[in-house]
Scaffold this motif. Structure first.
Motif, PDB file in Angstrom:
ATOM      1  N   ASN A 110       0.831  -1.196   0.000  1.00  0.00           N
ATOM      2  CA  ASN A 110       0.000   0.000   0.000  1.00  0.00           C
ATOM      3  C   ASN A 110       0.872   1.256   0.000  1.00  0.00           C
ATOM      4  O   ASN A 110       2.107   1.189   0.003  1.00  0.00           O
ATOM      5  CB  ASN A 110      -0.971  -0.002   1.184  1.00  0.00           C
ATOM      6  CG  ASN A 110      -0.264  -0.120   2.520  1.00  0.00           C
ATOM      7  OD1 ASN A 110       0.921   0.192   2.644  1.00  0.00           O
ATOM      8  ND2 ASN A 110      -0.975  -0.585   3.538  1.00  0.00           N
ATOM      9  N   ARG A 111       0.215   2.381  -0.019  1.00  0.00           N
ATOM     10  CA  ARG A 111       0.925   3.654  -0.094  1.00  0.00           C
ATOM     11  C   ARG A 111       1.833   3.862   1.110  1.00  0.00           C
ATOM     12  O   ARG A 111       2.962   4.322   0.988  1.00  0.00           O
ATOM     13  CB  ARG A 111      -0.101   4.794  -0.189  1.00  0.00           C
ATOM     14  CG  ARG A 111       0.516   6.162  -0.341  1.00  0.00           C
ATOM     15  CD  ARG A 111      -0.545   7.202  -0.607  1.00  0.00           C
ATOM     16  NE  ARG A 111      -1.567   7.218   0.427  1.00  0.00           N
ATOM     17  CZ  ARG A 111      -2.623   8.033   0.403  1.00  0.00           C
ATOM     18  NH1 ARG A 111      -2.809   8.842  -0.615  1.00  0.00           N
ATOM     19  NH2 ARG A 111      -3.510   8.012   1.382  1.00  0.00           N
ATOM     20  N   ARG A 112       1.355   3.490   2.289  1.00  0.00           N
ATOM     21  CA  ARG A 112       2.132   3.700   3.502  1.00  0.00           C
ATOM     22  C   ARG A 112       3.424   2.901   3.488  1.00  0.00           C
ATOM     23  O   ARG A 112       4.521   3.435   3.695  1.00  0.00           O
ATOM     24  CB  ARG A 112       1.302   3.327   4.729  1.00  0.00           C
ATOM     25  CG  ARG A 112       2.070   3.452   6.026  1.00  0.00           C
ATOM     26  CD  ARG A 112       1.216   3.111   7.212  1.00  0.00           C
ATOM     27  NE  ARG A 112       0.423   1.923   7.003  1.00  0.00           N
ATOM     28  CZ  ARG A 112      -0.323   1.363   7.948  1.00  0.00           C
ATOM     29  NH1 ARG A 112      -0.376   1.901   9.143  1.00  0.00           N
ATOM     30  NH2 ARG A 112      -1.016   0.284   7.711  1.00  0.00           N
ATOM     31  N   SER A 124       4.984   1.483   0.925  1.00  0.00           N
ATOM     32  CA  SER A 124       5.872   1.837  -0.179  1.00  0.00           C
ATOM     33  C   SER A 124       6.554   3.183   0.058  1.00  0.00           C
ATOM     34  O   SER A 124       7.744   3.345  -0.265  1.00  0.00           O
ATOM     35  CB  SER A 124       5.094   1.857  -1.497  1.00  0.00           C
ATOM     36  OG  SER A 124       4.048   2.830  -1.456  1.00  0.00           O
ATOM     37  N   LEU A 125       5.845   4.148   0.627  1.00  0.00           N
ATOM     38  CA  LEU A 125       6.449   5.454   0.868  1.00  0.00           C
ATOM     39  C   LEU A 125       7.523   5.387   1.951  1.00  0.00           C
ATOM     40  O   LEU A 125       8.592   5.992   1.825  1.00  0.00           O
ATOM     41  CB  LEU A 125       5.377   6.468   1.255  1.00  0.00           C
ATOM     42  CG  LEU A 125       4.521   7.015   0.108  1.00  0.00           C
ATOM     43  CD1 LEU A 125       3.427   7.928   0.632  1.00  0.00           C
ATOM     44  CD2 LEU A 125       5.377   7.772  -0.895  1.00  0.00           C
ATOM     45  N   LEU A 165       3.102  11.499   3.379  1.00  0.00           N
ATOM     46  CA  LEU A 165       2.128  10.474   3.747  1.00  0.00           C
ATOM     47  C   LEU A 165       1.225  10.962   4.874  1.00  0.00           C
ATOM     48  O   LEU A 165      -0.001  10.881   4.787  1.00  0.00           O
ATOM     49  CB  LEU A 165       2.843   9.199   4.154  1.00  0.00           C
ATOM     50  CG  LEU A 165       1.977   8.091   4.761  1.00  0.00           C
ATOM     51  CD1 LEU A 165       1.007   7.554   3.729  1.00  0.00           C
ATOM     52  CD2 LEU A 165       2.836   6.972   5.328  1.00  0.00           C
ATOM     53  N   ASP A 193      -4.322  -1.435 -10.756  1.00  0.00           N
ATOM     54  CA  ASP A 193      -4.975  -0.965  -9.537  1.00  0.00           C
ATOM     55  C   ASP A 193      -6.150  -0.081  -9.936  1.00  0.00           C
ATOM     56  O   ASP A 193      -6.257   0.349 -11.088  1.00  0.00           O
ATOM     57  CB  ASP A 193      -3.965  -0.175  -8.696  1.00  0.00           C
ATOM     58  CG  ASP A 193      -4.477   0.132  -7.289  1.00  0.00           C
ATOM     59  OD1 ASP A 193      -5.425  -0.537  -6.842  1.00  0.00           O
ATOM     60  OD2 ASP A 193      -3.939   1.050  -6.655  1.00  0.00           O
ATOM     61  N   SER A 236       0.939   6.648  -6.733  1.00  0.00           N
ATOM     62  CA  SER A 236       1.866   6.865  -5.611  1.00  0.00           C
ATOM     63  C   SER A 236       2.674   5.612  -5.284  1.00  0.00           C
ATOM     64  O   SER A 236       3.869   5.699  -4.991  1.00  0.00           O
ATOM     65  CB  SER A 236       1.104   7.354  -4.377  1.00  0.00           C
ATOM     66  OG  SER A 236       0.088   6.438  -4.014  1.00  0.00           O
ATOM     67  N   VAL A 237       2.058   4.436  -5.322  1.00  0.00           N
ATOM     68  CA  VAL A 237       2.803   3.197  -5.052  1.00  0.00           C
ATOM     69  C   VAL A 237       3.819   2.945  -6.154  1.00  0.00           C
ATOM     70  O   VAL A 237       4.975   2.572  -5.890  1.00  0.00           O
ATOM     71  CB  VAL A 237       1.835   2.003  -4.911  1.00  0.00           C
ATOM     72  CG1 VAL A 237       2.603   0.692  -4.817  1.00  0.00           C
ATOM     73  CG2 VAL A 237       0.945   2.176  -3.688  1.00  0.00           C
ATOM     74  N   ALA A 259       6.760   5.262  -5.591  1.00  0.00           N
ATOM     75  CA  ALA A 259       7.564   4.854  -4.446  1.00  0.00           C
ATOM     76  C   ALA A 259       8.397   3.616  -4.788  1.00  0.00           C
ATOM     77  O   ALA A 259       9.577   3.514  -4.406  1.00  0.00           O
ATOM     78  CB  ALA A 259       6.666   4.577  -3.241  1.00  0.00           C
TER      79      ALA A 259
END
Length: 804
Positions: A333-335, A337-338, A351, A436, A442-443, A446
């Motif tokens: 997820n974004r979290r 990967s960031l 984030l 997706d 964003s993913v 990252a």
């Protein structure tokens, strides 16, 4: 004495005779509605070259010409039945740069359109041939302006080798099935009505017309009334959101949906929703993903496909069903990967700035430790829950950047181990396609940073259902990203409206597992899934219906010779309309089915946000107006559903706003008078203040009364007989801030309970009131506030005369 006749002997031998309606029963058209034939006629006639971009006018004039021709025939011949040449004789030739001698060309163009768009209905053909093999007389009866010769050509073009015992076209006989055509058929074929069956889709002509002549009807329903209503709304939204594109020609996508729905077993409402709405969208998206994989492939390239969890779970299931085990399901997820891509503090700040709320335990779990300064930061907030934006601003003073970089490196190692386990032959692939729902990649971005840090040369390509295309400019090098419903399909304004409401789609598409938080070798470590079991089961049922559509659509498309996804732009536009209809104009059944869903934010808390809050929208409209209400930030997560829960018209207003078609001068408020309002203070003194009365585009009245805390007002008295002696009180709200402008713009709108209001000198039933005296008034008790300014807004729907 009994006289035997050949006709009587024949009738005695017949078990039954079967007749079939032609259009929309035996033949189906590969367009959204029957007038799609006219739209294709426009394209084939050459008028599209001499008079481009006027297909809508052509179609409407073709419809009007038929109406005039039938009206004239009724007046002169006593019947409304006409031939195609009579229809075009009423067409406005000069408008489109034509002369009368072009009539034959127009007729030929329309027949060519019929030949191109019509398909034999395999279900009806099977029934027809079964009856014929059983020895029953079988034929076709049609209400049509095509004569029997043309009708025969069309039928044999769609079903080569087809034979029949009889063929009736209403225009040949001057009478339709609702009149005397059935009687003509029974007489000429010398068949007893009681031994006849007729199959057709039209209730008036095929069902009631057959019954009137003693024939037993078999109703062929193309779509349920509920599905037909969805189709009508989709068409309206297509024309609103995809202006200028042909609105009736969809390469048979809607015809395919009708056939698959008719063949599918009746199951739960959730399964039906997946089968008829979400399944078609996801199947078209699947075709887009397949094209993306082909586009990035080529000599010397080895392409892998991965669906990003959790929202990519349903698209992955459909891919597996249609293509086998040729893809990976990647829980990232974004979290994660960031953080893994962080070489400075900035990715974490970015984030957190997008997190609605976060608490200390969640932050500690995210970072694997909780610095003392961060713990003190959370302690300053009620219940230890802080806005993510506040934490993002304070973070540089709370943590050392080196701590974050070290944590990121460790997480990167675990992430790459997981990728190598999940994606077969990861290190030998040259290109990785990430599929997706969307939106800004964003993913993908990252992961690109992670790959660069680790020296991995794999190219990354995004394949997104919905894309914020202006966010892709920083995808550089040989990487790429593309959206199925891109800003070339709908405008960026419309796209943002769809994404504002996409939380509903996310909850339906995602897996039943909690969101990923870390990895331990091959194992994914997940958060607790806070969604109720009933919601997870509902999503699974919708997904099952979506997969069922995808499984059935391939065979049905082959049977009907349809390829609805062959033109990506057409498929994308109709998927945008289908998805927009679902998200923006849900029907009552969908609201009842989905309105109770909750959205798990999963970026900072285990809190669940409501999808629908109709009271919230009502308060926003009362306090801030329709346009401002349309810009409300989440929650509620499904803003369009919240508007729809008020009424379908409110939902359509929201859709108009999102399409930039809601003119403020029509729907917003305008001053319509002045009102003297009574203000009672704590010392029992009363003053009169002048307030401006506003009228909305829907005819409702708004009155806003700003008060300062220093005024000490305890009661507001509204002289309703002066401006609305009878009406519906829609609500009273409060907005508070430290100055008037901030209060007026605040989304924090509180409603005053109805039971605390006093209707002095008025008769009241529910929200309805009627003043009984000239000095009647509505008394509104004020509410204690901690800020300097409070704005009280009153919304009234006046009945009868107002503004005395």
């Amino acid at each position: 004495m009994t006289i035997a006749t050949a006709g009587a002997q024949r009738r005695a031998q017949i078990v039954s005779a079967w007749s079939f309606d032609v259009f929309d029963t035996f033949l189906l058209r590969a367009c959204t509605t029957p007038d799609g034939v006219f739209e294709r006629s426009y394209e084939l006639s050459g008028i599209s070259q001499s008079c481009p971009d006027v297909s809508a006018s052509f179609v409407q004039h073709r419809i009007q010409a038929e109406a005039r021709a039938r009206r004239t025939a009724k007046e002169t011949r006593g019947t409304g039945e006409v031939r195609i040449d009579e229809i075009y004789s009423c067409f406005p030739f000069s408008l489109f740069g034509l002369a009368r001698h072009h009539l034959t060309d127009l007729v030929e163009s329309e027949f060519a359109a019929e030949l191109e768009l019509c398909r034999a209905n395999p279900d009806m053909v099977g029934k027809y041939l079964d009856m014929k093999r059983a020895g029953h007389p079988v034929g076709l009866i049609s209400d049509t302006y095509w004569d029997s010769d043309r009708l025969a050509r069309l039928l044999r073009a769609c079903c080569p080798g087809l034979t029949w015992d009889f063929l009736y076209a209403s225009c040949d006989h001057g009478s339709g099935k609702g009149e005397a055509l059935f009687a003509k058929y029974l007489s000429e074929q010398a068949i007893d009505a009681g031994a006849c069956f007729h199959v057709g889709d039209n209730d008036r002509a095929d069902v009631r017309g057959a019954k009137r002549h003693g024939i037993r009807p078999r109703y062929y329903q193309q779509a349920t009334p509920q599905l037909a209503s969805k189709f009508q709304r989709e068409t309206a939204l297509f024309e609103l959101l995809c202006g200028g594109a042909p609105s009736r020609l969809d390469h048979g996508a809607r015809t395919l949906r009708r056939v698959v729905a008719a063949r599918g077993a009746e199951k739960s409402p959730a399964h039906h929703l997946g089968m008829t709405v979400l399944g078609p969208v996801m199947t078209a998206f699947d075709a887009f993903i397949a094209r993306r994989c082909q586009e990035v492939g080529g000599p010397g390239r080895k392409v892998a496909l991965a669906f990003l969890g959790r929202d990519g779970f349903l698209p992955h299931r459909i891919w597996q069903e249609l293509h086998g085990a040729t893809s990976a399901y990647l829980e990232i997820n974004r979290r994660v990967s960031l953080i893994a891509s962080a070489d400075t503090m900035q990715p974490l700040i970015d984030l957190l700035s997008k997190v609605l709320k976060i608490d200390a335990p969640t932050f500690g779990d995210m970072m694997k430790f909780l610095p003392p300064k961060v713990a003190l930061f959370f302690a300053r907030y009620p219940s230890g829950i802080a806005p993510g934006e506040d934490l993002a601003k304070a973070l540089p003073e709370l943590m050392d950047a080196g701590e974050i970089v070290g944590l990121a490196a460790d997480l990167r190692t675990r992430l790459l181990a997981y990728l190598r386990h999940t994606i077969p032959e990861f290190d030998s692939c040259t290109d990785l396609v990430l599929a997706d729902l969307g939106y800004s990649g964003s993913v993908q971005k990252a992961l690109r940073r992670v790959f660069e840090m680790e020296g991995i040369r794999i190219r990354l390509h995004g394949a997104y259902l919905l894309s914020l295309d202006d966010a892709f400019d920083d995808i550089a090098g040989e990487d790429s990203a593309a959206g199925f419903i891109s800003d070339l399909v709908v405008t960026p304004h419309i796209k943002r409206m769809l994404i504002r409401n996409v939380a509903l789609l996310e909850q339906i598409c995602c897996s039943a597992d909690g969101s990923v938080r870390d990895y331990d070798g091959e194992q994914v470590l997940r958060e607790i899934n806070p969604r109720p079991a009933s919601q997870i089961a509902l999503a699974a049922d919708i997904q099952a219906g979506s997969v069922a559509f995808a499984k059935s659509a391939g065979d049905a498309a082959l049977d009907l010779r349809l390829d609805p996804y062959t033109a990506p732009d057409v498929a994308a536009r109709w998927c945008a309309a289908t998805l927009a209809r679902f998200l923006l104009l849900p029907d009552e059944d969908e609201l009842a089915l989905l309105g109770g869903l909750k959205h798990d934010v999963n970026l900072g808390t285990q809190a669940l946000a409501p999808m629908i809050d109709s009271d919230f929208v009502r308060r926003q409209i009362t306090a801030r107006g329709v346009s401002a209400a349309c810009t409300s930030a989440a929650p509620p997560m499904w803003l369009a559903g919240s508007f729809a829960s008020l009424s379908p018209s409110n939902a359509y207003l929201y859709a108009l706003f999102g399409a930039n078609r809601l003119p403020a001068g029509v729907f917003e408020e305008s001053p319509c008078g002045q009102v003297q309002v009574g203000l009672f203070r704590t010392d029992a003194e009363a003053t009169l203040e002048t307030a401006t009365l506003y009228r909305t585009g829907l005819g409702e009245l708004r009155l806003r009364i700003p008060l300062s805390r220093a005024m000490g007002v305890t009661m507001i008295a509204l002289p309703l007989p002066k401006f609305a002696p009878e009406g519906l009180l829609l609500g009273v709200t409060i907005q508070a801030a430290d100055d008037v402008s901030d209060a007026a713009e605040s989304q924090e709108v509180v409603g005053i309970p109805t039971e605390s209001l006093v209707y002095a000198g008025m008769q009241r039933t529910g929200s309805h009131y009627r003043a009984q005296t000239e000095d009647a008034c509505l008394l509104i008790p004020t509410v204690p506030i901690t800020q300097d300014i409070a704005i009280y807004s009153v919304a009234i729907n006046p009945l009868g005369s107002c503004l005395k």
